[in-house]
Design an enzyme around this catalytic site. Structure first.
Site, PDB file in Angstrom:
ATOM      1  N   GLN A 196       0.752  -1.129   0.011  1.00 11.98           N
ATOM      2  CA  GLN A 196      -0.028   0.016   0.132  1.00 11.98           C
ATOM      3  C   GLN A 196       0.935   1.251   0.033  1.00 11.98           C
ATOM      4  O   GLN A 196       1.652   1.356   0.860  1.00 11.98           O
ATOM      5  CB  GLN A 196      -0.889  -0.102   1.346  1.00 11.98           C
ATOM      6  CG  GLN A 196      -1.531   1.089   1.463  1.00 11.98           C
ATOM      7  CD  GLN A 196      -2.517   0.843   2.866  1.00 11.98           C
ATOM      8  OE1 GLN A 196      -3.401   0.115   2.701  1.00 11.98           O
ATOM      9  NE2 GLN A 196      -2.708   1.699   3.899  1.00 11.98           N
ATOM     10  N   SER A 225       1.217   6.887   2.711  1.00 14.50           N
ATOM     11  CA  SER A 225       1.807   7.740   3.524  1.00 14.50           C
ATOM     12  C   SER A 225       3.053   8.247   2.772  1.00 14.50           C
ATOM     13  O   SER A 225       3.783   7.505   1.804  1.00 14.50           O
ATOM     14  CB  SER A 225       2.309   7.387   4.766  1.00 14.50           C
ATOM     15  OG  SER A 225       1.204   6.865   5.681  1.00 14.50           O
ATOM     16  N   GLU A 245     -10.195  -2.233   6.052  1.00 12.21           N
ATOM     17  CA  GLU A 245      -9.198  -2.614   7.214  1.00 12.21           C
ATOM     18  C   GLU A 245      -9.997  -2.878   8.297  1.00 12.21           C
ATOM     19  O   GLU A 245      -9.380  -3.534   9.078  1.00 12.21           O
ATOM     20  CB  GLU A 245      -8.405  -1.344   7.422  1.00 12.21           C
ATOM     21  CG  GLU A 245      -6.873  -1.616   7.623  1.00 12.21           C
ATOM     22  CD  GLU A 245      -5.984  -0.803   7.294  1.00 12.21           C
ATOM     23  OE1 GLU A 245      -6.176   0.430   7.170  1.00 12.21           O
ATOM     24  OE2 GLU A 245      -4.711  -1.100   7.502  1.00 12.21           O
ATOM     25  N   ASN A 290      -3.157   7.471  17.892  1.00  9.41           N
ATOM     26  CA  ASN A 290      -4.116   7.722  18.985  1.00  9.41           C
ATOM     27  C   ASN A 290      -4.856   8.923  18.844  1.00  9.41           C
ATOM     28  O   ASN A 290      -6.084   9.294  18.999  1.00  9.41           O
ATOM     29  CB  ASN A 290      -3.521   7.497  20.067  1.00  9.41           C
ATOM     30  CG  ASN A 290      -3.803   6.053  20.494  1.00  9.41           C
ATOM     31  OD1 ASN A 290      -4.010   5.014  19.346  1.00  9.41           O
ATOM     32  ND2 ASN A 290      -3.496   5.367  21.550  1.00  9.41           N
TER      33      ASN A 290
END
Lengths: 351, 392
Positions: free
Chosen positions: B128, B131, B246, B370
């Site tokens: 993938q 980023s 995902e 997070n």
């Protein structure tokens, strides 16, 4: 495997939610808090108009013959409004009698509990001596004990139905932090008890129903604490912006939601495991009681913090949630006790 | 609401377990119990092909494309038995769980025919390319450029954190196809073959000594004009659709891996005597409860068919498991103590629990940190105002 509510369950949940939002108002709850912690009109409405008090009781005794998932939906909706109702007594006493009572005991009491005409409380104590049908001992911290006409009381030796009106029963009401569920001490002095046929089964069923009830109440309360805080975050402006736009604030809201979603899984896992009598029921119950109670305590505490000064006032409802949450944490085994039960299952007994 | 499995499903569970255990005791004994994604990569490609040969490679896919059209319950069961048998993670996870479903949802018939059989057969390994060095949390700010020249796309730029790129055959790339566009607009989603002169892969060594991630450089890399999924400029929509996959059934397999880690910790606690420490007992109980709630949260998420409302269980799932696992790594080290700080051999390589301690620091970063998760939960789940965008 399908871990979603059926249409019927969704309907029960929505009906109950609507009922408690409309009727269990702050004003009415506060009026009940000033007396014995029960909103009588609400109780009558819940038992008779809504007709859902007997959701887990078989139809032959006036109930609906459904399960703990349906009951949890009711307790969640009641808990969301911190409704002043003897819900946990109803859950524990009816399940105890259902699991351990004779047919005659069931026929005598279940229709009365389901109709709401008899308010029940349930408690256990190690400090009981038994002579024939005569009981002597003390039961502490009995929820709504001062309002109950019927007690289901138990210890290792058995479980008994004791009527409030019986000679030798003395009840002392206590000023209680959570005024929506005042605690009482019940003292028996050679009081007559009607022994349940299977005391162990009765007390086990009472505990399980009690855990599911307060865990579901906690889930509802935690979600409501979040929802009300979210509403406040949108309307309250400081530094020229809604306070909900500050990351320090919104991350705390997110943390509340993260815990609540897990608590929701825990409560409905436990309720479903109880209905299916699956082998992981004990684990599910200990998980649900400890996790949902802690989630509620965190969310109610955050509700006060995130409301600032107004959240610390008697006038605001935040303290109702906060006090109910604390009471749920302490009752029916605290979080450490429940987690120790889980630890014993996977690690063996502590040294 | 129902949690139990039917007799037929339990029978399917036995079938899965028998086959998987047979493989792990037989021909593929040498890969049993591997916990990193990089070890014995070639053998694990063979394992992908073995799965395919027995129709276990993509059971949730339609039968026409090599799957079994398996029900949710069957997929849950397979994922659970897969991990229970000690089978290592799928090196073609991205192909089966992300690229495949994306093609099924958004690909043309011709694209499905071109790619799906290879993925199903375990022959085509995908990675993938999302980023970039300048597009981490702010994924939409990708700068890798794609321009159409004749019948080819020409791609220039750099991707980073491309997990398993060094053993993959194909990469899907989110690239900026509209000159001067900003944010999620003007992006295009391309499928590119990795083995070409324009693509260079450099491994990134991680804190645990392993190198699962890579930097991937594109210098006039090429792919045919019809390699795009969706339309030109629709790349963001496709990428977001892909990320939704995902959170699929594979999360349950991942959880069984967590189960194995927690079981190792429990065994270590018993062996070291830590199991008698009341504080450790509380932490282990909390970890057990957290893992169970993850399982039931995933069940709720997977059982939910009402996609008209925000699914709270799905929205909070990533931060929940990532935080749980990071805590598990810390618990592991508290239990095994200094023994966990000494490697078994001469290399900087770690057994399951010390590796968990190190590796789990990435769990709370990749796939949305997070902090980003909390923004998403507050904004999408609770309707809080969005974070303002700067213009630097």
């Amino acid at each position: 495997m399908e871990f979603v509510f059926t249409e019927e369950q969704q309907m029960i949940g929505e009906t109950a939610k609507g009922f408690f939002v409309e009727n269990a108002t702050s004003k009415r709850t506060r009026s009940a808090m000033a007396s014995d912690g029960i909103d009588r009109d609400l109780w009558t409405g819940f038992c008779q108009e809504l007709g859902l008090a007997g959701v887990t009781v078989p139809e032959v005794y006036g109930g609906a013959g459904l399960g703990q998932v349906e009951f949890a939906l009711l307790a969640e909706a009641a808990g969301a409004q911190v409704a002043a109702l003897p819900m946990v007594g109803l859950a524990m006493a009816s399940q105890a009698i259902l699991a351990g009572g004779t047919d005659a005991q069931k026929a005598a009491w279940l229709p009365e509990l389901v109709s709401g005409s008899v308010i029940a409380a349930c408690a256990g104590s190690a400090d009981v001596s038994v002579q024939g049908d005569s009981l002597t001992g003390t039961f502490e911290f009995v929820p709504h004990g001062a309002s109950a006409a019927l007690f289901v009381l138990g210890n290792d030796a058995g479980a008994w139905i004791v009527e409030r009106s019986t000679t030798g029963v003395e009840v002392t009401a206590h000023v209680t932090m959570d005024q929506t569920r005042p605690l009482a001490t019940v003292t028996l002095q050679n009081a007559h008890g009607d022994k349940l046929a299977d005391g162990a089964a009765a007390m086990r069923a009472a505990r399980e129903a009690g855990w599911i009830c307060v865990a579901a109440e906690a889930l509802g309360g935690a979600q409501e604490a979040l929802d009300r805080t979210v509403a406040y975050a949108k309307e309250r402006v400081q530094f020229g912006r809604a306070i909900g736009s500050f990351q320090a604030y919104k991350h705390r809201l997110a943390d509340m939601m993260i815990e609540i979603e897990q608590a929701r899984s825990a409560v409905y896992w436990a309720a479903c495991a109880a209905d299916e009598q699956s082998s992981d029921l004990p684990l599910a119950l200990h998980a649900a009681k400890s996790f949902a109670a802690d989630t509620y305590a965190k969310c109610a505490g955050d509700m006060i913090q995130l409301h600032g000064g107004i959240g610390f006032t008697w006038e605001h409802d935040a303290h109702l949630f906060f006090k109910r949450a604390r009471a749920i944490q302490s009752m029916l085994g605290n979080g450490n006790w429940h987690r120790e039960q889980v630890a014993s299952m996977i690690l063996g007994e502590a040294a | 609401m129902k949690l139990g499995f039917s007799a037929a499903e339990e029978e399917f569970r036995r079938e899965c377990a028998d086959w998987l255990n047979g493989q792990m005791a037989g021909e593929f004994k040498d890969i049993k119990g591997i916990t990193t994604l990089t070890e014995k990569a070639e053998r694990r490609k063979e394992w992908e092909q073995q799965l395919a040969a027995h129709k276990w490679s993509c059971i949730g896919w339609p039968e026409a494309w090599g799957g079994r059209n398996a029900t949710l319950a069957q997929q849950v069961i397979f994922a659970e038995e897969y991990a229970r048998a000690g089978v290592p993670g799928r090196v073609n996870h991205i192909g089966v769980e992300l690229a495949g479903p994306t093609l099924l949802a958004f690909g043309t018939d011709e694209q499905k025919k071109r790619f799906l059989p290879g993925i199903a057969a375990g022959q085509t390994i995908f990675c993938q390319g999302f980023s970039e060095p300048g597009a981490g949390s702010d994924l939409a700010s990708v700068r890798t450029k794609a321009r159409l020249e004749g019948d080819e796309w020409v791609v220039n730029g750099q991707k980073i954190w491309t997990s398993l790129a060094h053993i993959s055959d194909w990469i899907f790339v989110v690239s900026r196809s509209e000159e001067g566009s900003k944010g999620p607009k003007g992006l295009t989603f391309l499928m590119m073959e990795i083995d070409q002169p324009g693509i260079e892969i450099r491994p990134i060594k991680q804190i645990n000594g392993d190198a699962e991630f890579n930097e991937t450089f594109f210098t006039d890399a090429k792919c045919p004009a019809d390699s795009l999924i969706g339309a030109v400029g629709e790349g963001w929509k496709i990428a977001m659709g892909l990320l939704a996959f995902e959170r699929g059934v594979s999360t349950l397999g991942q959880q069984m891996g967590f189960r194995n880690e927690l079981d190792d910790i429990i065994a270590a606690a018993k062996a070291t005597g830590a199991a008698k420490d009341p504080l450790i007992r509380q932490r282990i109980a909390k970890a057990e409860i957290g893992l169970q709630l993850m399982r039931y949260g995933a069940m709720r998420m997977l059982s939910n068919t009402d996609h008209s409302k925000i699914d709270g269980a799905a929205l909070t799932y990533k931060i929940q498991w990532a935080s749980w696992r990071r805590g598990l790594g810390e618990l592991a080290m508290d239990i095994i103590g200094q023994a966990g700080e000494v490697a078994e051999g001469d290399a900087y390589e770690w057994s399951m629990l010390p590796n968990l301690f190190l590796y789990s620091r990435s769990d709370t970063i990749y796939g949305g940190t997070n902090q980003i998760q909390r923004n998403l939960i507050a904004e999408r789940g609770l309707g809080m105002p969005r974070e303002p965008r700067g213009d630097v």
